[in-house]
Design a protein around this motif. Sequence first.
Motif, PDB file in Angstrom:
ATOM      1  N   LEU A 119     -96.686  61.550 -41.224  1.00 32.89           N
ATOM      2  CA  LEU A 119     -97.778  60.695 -41.707  1.00 32.89           C
ATOM      3  C   LEU A 119     -97.898  59.450 -40.833  1.00 32.89           C
ATOM      4  N   PRO A 120     -99.067  58.795 -40.892  1.00 29.88           N
ATOM      5  CA  PRO A 120     -99.255  57.600 -40.048  1.00 29.88           C
ATOM      6  C   PRO A 120     -98.189  56.542 -40.314  1.00 29.88           C
ATOM      7  N   ASP A 121     -97.833  56.357 -41.599  1.00 29.41           N
ATOM      8  CA  ASP A 121     -96.766  55.402 -41.916  1.00 29.41           C
ATOM      9  C   ASP A 121     -95.435  56.155 -41.999  1.00 29.41           C
ATOM     10  N   ASP A 122     -95.071  56.747 -40.859  1.00 27.46           N
ATOM     11  CA  ASP A 122     -93.896  57.636 -40.817  1.00 27.46           C
ATOM     12  C   ASP A 122     -92.641  56.970 -41.373  1.00 27.46           C
ATOM     13  N   ALA A 123     -92.486  55.673 -41.087  1.00 28.57           N
ATOM     14  CA  ALA A 123     -91.267  54.975 -41.517  1.00 28.57           C
ATOM     15  C   ALA A 123     -91.122  55.000 -43.032  1.00 28.57           C
ATOM     16  N   ALA A 124     -92.257  55.000 -43.739  1.00 31.45           N
ATOM     17  CA  ALA A 124     -92.208  55.015 -45.203  1.00 31.45           C
ATOM     18  C   ALA A 124     -91.784  56.383 -45.743  1.00 31.45           C
ATOM     19  N   HIS A 125     -91.799  57.391 -44.849  1.00 28.99           N
ATOM     20  CA  HIS A 125     -91.417  58.748 -45.272  1.00 28.99           C
ATOM     21  C   HIS A 125     -90.255  59.235 -44.395  1.00 28.99           C
ATOM     22  N   ALA A 180     -96.448  62.633 -50.517  1.00 33.81           N
ATOM     23  CA  ALA A 180     -96.637  62.636 -49.058  1.00 33.81           C
ATOM     24  C   ALA A 180     -97.383  63.902 -48.623  1.00 33.81           C
ATOM     25  N   THR A 227    -104.995  61.974 -37.992  1.00 30.19           N
ATOM     26  CA  THR A 227    -103.968  60.951 -38.252  1.00 30.19           C
ATOM     27  C   THR A 227    -102.584  61.549 -38.472  1.00 30.19           C
TER      28      THR A 227
END
Length: 316
Positions: free
Chosen positions: A189-195, A270, A300
């Motif tokens: 995902l675009p906010d990879d760090a959150a996942h 996610a 994205t």
Amino acid sequence: MEPTASPHPAPGPGAPHRRPDPHEAHHEPGHAHGSGHDHHHDDAGCAQVLDLDAQVFGGLLDQAVAVAVEHAPTPMRTVVDLGAGTGTGSRALARAFPDAGVVAVDADPAMLDRLRAGLAGTGLGDRVRTVEADLDAGWPDVGTADVVWASASLHHVADPARVLRDAHDALAPGGLLVVVEMTATSPVLPDDAAHADLAAHLASAMTHAGWNRYPDWTSYLVDAGLEVVDRREPTAVVPPGPDASRWAHATAARQREHLADHLAPADLAALDAVLAATALTHHDDTTDPADTTGPTPTHTIGARGGRIVWAARRPR
Ligand SMILES: C[S@@+](CC[C@H](N)C(=O)[O-])C[C@H]1O[C@@H](n2cnc3c(N)ncnc32)[C@H](O)[C@@H]1O
């Protein structure tokens, strides 16, 4: 490329390994129907995911083939591709070994049809032949091999130890066996760090659900009389784009449908986000790719994948 090893269900080289239970179901990521021994399950969907995977992760296939090239004996006359599927590996091997013939073995005639169709226009057709055979029924009549290649297929057979012994016997002295398995199948995902844990959670869920479950093959190779000469774990993160979107949509849809019981709410959320983000960008068989009247898709979602590759030689 990510330099680090990816999470996957096989233990490390020194860890105790687990013999596969022949009664458990084996599936590839995205292959959620029937047991591994039902060679005719969900053919179209299975083949589609294999082809998408090959498109997105061609770089990983190249790295696995490079292992075969590095350790292959000379002269190279015959490559046997066990469980060849749609033929991605067979074509890559034919290109990598331009003097060799490739024998593509699979139990599923629909896969072999697709493999032969995929040879059209490649110039490889006269060097790749198909053999329909069930490896559970015995070793096929393929002659002496210089390289035997088994990609995402060894964990499907009922008695891999027997198949590996047969592969040893089929190899010319000095010949090479290459085993490849998939690791770390996850959308990014675009906010990879959150996942950060999504790939590990998906790998664990797939293992629990019996998908793509395999042991560390090292001791099996040794037990079959082979000398392990290489073991690598390449991984890749493919950036967003049309192919990554199509792959992520197909993969997340299957994971969402079949792994729900094994995933935490955050992981399911996610996957839902992946599906929403790729809803406009994936093309299935009913979508006309030439139809440009809809909204322009923005890509994205990336794709994370990996392979684990073993190479083992028959002593001279
Ligand atoms: C996940 S696919 C891998 C295809 C290809 N090697 C690749 O890496 O893309 C596994 C393949 O193994 C084949 N297979 C499974 N069990 C088999 C058996 N007992 N004998 C022959 N082929 C088998 C399946 O039909 C399928 O095409």
